[in-house]
Structure formats: structure tokens, C-alpha cells
Design an enzyme around this catalytic site. Structure first.
Site, PDB file in Angstrom:
ATOM      1  N   THR A 105       0.855  -1.339   0.113  1.00 31.07           N
ATOM      2  CA  THR A 105       0.109  -0.102  -0.028  1.00 31.07           C
ATOM      3  C   THR A 105       0.574   1.373  -0.063  1.00 31.07           C
ATOM      4  O   THR A 105       1.687   1.430   0.769  1.00 31.07           O
ATOM      5  CB  THR A 105      -0.673  -0.080   1.283  1.00 31.07           C
ATOM      6  OG1 THR A 105      -1.409  -1.215   1.527  1.00 31.07           O
ATOM      7  CG2 THR A 105      -1.811   1.205   1.130  1.00 31.07           C
ATOM      8  N   THR A 147       0.736   0.372   6.387  1.00 29.14           N
ATOM      9  CA  THR A 147       1.011  -0.311   5.287  1.00 29.14           C
ATOM     10  C   THR A 147       1.629  -1.741   5.685  1.00 29.14           C
ATOM     11  O   THR A 147       2.316  -1.904   6.709  1.00 29.14           O
ATOM     12  CB  THR A 147       2.022   0.294   4.260  1.00 29.14           C
ATOM     13  OG1 THR A 147       2.469  -0.479   3.249  1.00 29.14           O
ATOM     14  CG2 THR A 147       3.281   0.972   5.152  1.00 29.14           C
TER      15      THR A 147
HETATM   16  N1  GLY Z   1      -2.084  -3.254   3.269  1.00 24.28           N
HETATM   17  C1  GLY Z   1      -2.612  -3.809   2.084  1.00 24.28           C
HETATM   18  C2  GLY Z   1      -3.111  -4.986   1.872  1.00 24.28           C
HETATM   19  O1  GLY Z   1      -2.911  -5.935   2.830  1.00 24.28           O
HETATM   20  O2  GLY Z   1      -4.115  -5.187   1.280  1.00 24.28           O
END
Ligand code: GLY
Length: 268
Positions: A150, A199
């Protein structure tokens, strides 16, 4: 209390190469410029995230990882300190999911998913993007050598806070899998005391209710760097990827248990 009126903090995802900082810096620059030209803080954060979505080195927008069936499904969310929130999940075929999430804030809904999100984006006239266009932009999906996550932005304009996130999710995940990004209080949170954007591994970020718990620490007066240190301890250093950017009127912090390109711009 920070002396700076404007703070823009961007990240390219847990696992992104630090040499990609030119991309995160460019995103922060665009966000700050848009804000200073008179846009709202939420709009400025979305514009910064869109720069990261347009950079194929990051796992969002044109750089999104494919699912197990080769499809590209993206999640994005935006929130501000006044309680506006909008998100999309498993959105296919649009260039900038963050702008679609922003548009959701102007509806009676909070989250739109899959076909409904795509119908909404189409009706609103957002730019489309096919899976072929994504691979044509230079992402080699076959090597698997880069595992990134992300992208995000948090910002402060001297009065209020906002946070935005966008992702292609986990490479090879099942179609329809949704991580932390569009879940309020999991991947991101913003309120009168600050903004947080995470993230990393979406399932574990979600189970820790990471963003709301980090925000609550800011709310009780903990400094951003203390909050970051505490949050990183919730995650297994090897098994669980995590990164965080956060801002309060006490300053900001950014860090990850992986490499992570990130940038900050501060201005009075
Ligand atoms: N952090 C993004 C996902 O796991 O989709």
C-alpha cells in the site's frame, strides 16, 4: 507543538525500495502545492496518493499486483479529521482508485465494492485502466522479486488532519480478498488529534485495529515517534510486514520493519 503550518508525509509501502524516494517526494510536493493553491486538505491528500498510483514502482494504481487469476483489484480509502470517510474495495479497471474513494465521501455511503464500485466510478466519469495497460507500464509480474505494499499519505494544514491509502493488495491473493485499506480504523484513521496511515500485511493490520489504536495514543498526547515505536512492537519482525506514517500537532513519524520509501515536506 509543531512550528510548522503544513506537513505532508507520504510512503511507497512496506517493502518499497528506499531509492524510490524521488516518487514519494514528488507525491508530497504535489499534495502541498495543491493545498497551497486553495484545495481542501482531503483533496490535496488524494492528489498526493494519485501521484503514487501513477508511479508503476509502487503497488497501487498502475503498479498494482495481480490476483491469483491475473485480475487486478484495488482498494483505496480517504478520511479527514472532520469525520469524512470514503472507500472502495476490489475495484477493477480504473486508474486512480483514491479519486473514486474521495467521490464516495460525497454520497450517503462509506464503502463501495467490486461491481458496484466500478459502476459508480464509470458513472462519475473516472479514467479507466485495463490490466494490459498496467503490465504495459513496465511492471514485471512474473519475477516476484519485489514485494511491496500500500501507498499512503497523511497531512496537516495547521488546523486539521487527513489520511489516504491505495493498494493493489497482496500479489497472488484470491480475487475478492480485501485487506486493511478500506476498513476504517484498520489501515487508516484521522480525527481532530492527528492522522495515521498503515502499510503491510492487511490481515494482521486489521486484527490489531492498528490505525484507530495508534490514533487513540495520539489523542491521549503521546508523541508520534513513541506511537510508531509501540505499534511496530505489535508485529512479528520477520513474519508480519508493517509500516506507519502518522502526524499530530506534536510532529510526525514514519517507519517500517521493512525497507520503505517515504518523504516529508514541512512548511510554515
Ligand atoms: N495492506 C494492504 C493489503 O494487505 O491489502
Amino acid at each position: 507543538m509543531t512550528e510548522n503550518k503544513y506537513i505532508f508525509l507520504t510512503h511507497g509501502g512496506a517493502g518499497s525500495k528506499e531509492e524510490y524516494q524521488d516518487g514519494t517526494l514528488q507525491a508530497a510536493k504535489v499534495g502541498l502545492k495543491v493545498l497551497k493553491s486553495g484545495a481542501t486538505l482531503m483533496d490535496s491528500v488524494c492528489r498526493a496518493v494519485a501521484v503514487l498510483e501513477d508511479d508503476f514502482r509502487f503497488n497501487a494504481g498502475v503498479g498494482s499486483h495481480p490476483r491469483s487469476d491475473g485480475s487486478v483489484q484495488m482498494d483505496a480509502a480517504v478520511m479527514d479529521g472532520q469525520g469524512q470517510f470514503g472507500a472502495v474495495a476490489a475495484l477493477e479497471g480504473f486508474r486512480n482508485p483514491i479519486h473514486v474513494a474521495h467521490a464516495v465521501t460525497r454520497t450517503q455511503y462509506k464503502v463501495l465494492v467490486d461491481r458496484g464500485a466500478a459502476q459508480f466510478a464509470k458513472k462519475a466519469g473516472f479514467e479507466t485502466l485495463s490490466a494490459d495497460q498496467i503490465t504495459a507500464r513496465g511492471v514485471d509480474f512474473s519475477t516476484g522479486e519485489e514485494v511491496t505494499d500500500t501507498v499512503g499519505c497523511v497531512a496537516y494544514d495547521g488546523k486539521s488532519f487527513a489520511a489516504g491509502l491505495s493498494t493493489g493488495g497482496i500479489r497472488g491473493a484470491a480475487p475478492g480478498r480485501v485487506g486493511d485499506v478500506p476498513l476504517i480504523g484498520c489501515g487508516l484513521y484521522a480525527g481532530p488529534a492527528g492522522a495515521v496511515a498503515a502499510t503491510g500485511d492487511g490481515e494482521i493490520i486489521t486484527m490489531h485495529l492498528t490505525a484507530i489504536r495508534a490514533y487513540q495514543m495520539l489523542e491521549r498526547g503521546d508523541r508520534p515517534e513513541m506511537v510508531l515505536e509501540e505499534v511496530l512492537h505489535w508485529f512479528h519482525p520477520v513474519n508480519d510486514a508493517i509500516g506507519l506514517i502518522l502526524v499530530s500537532d506534536d510532529g510526525y513519524a514514519a517507519g517500517s520493519n521493512r525497507t520503505m520509501a517515504w518523504s516529508v515536506l514541512e512548511e510554515n
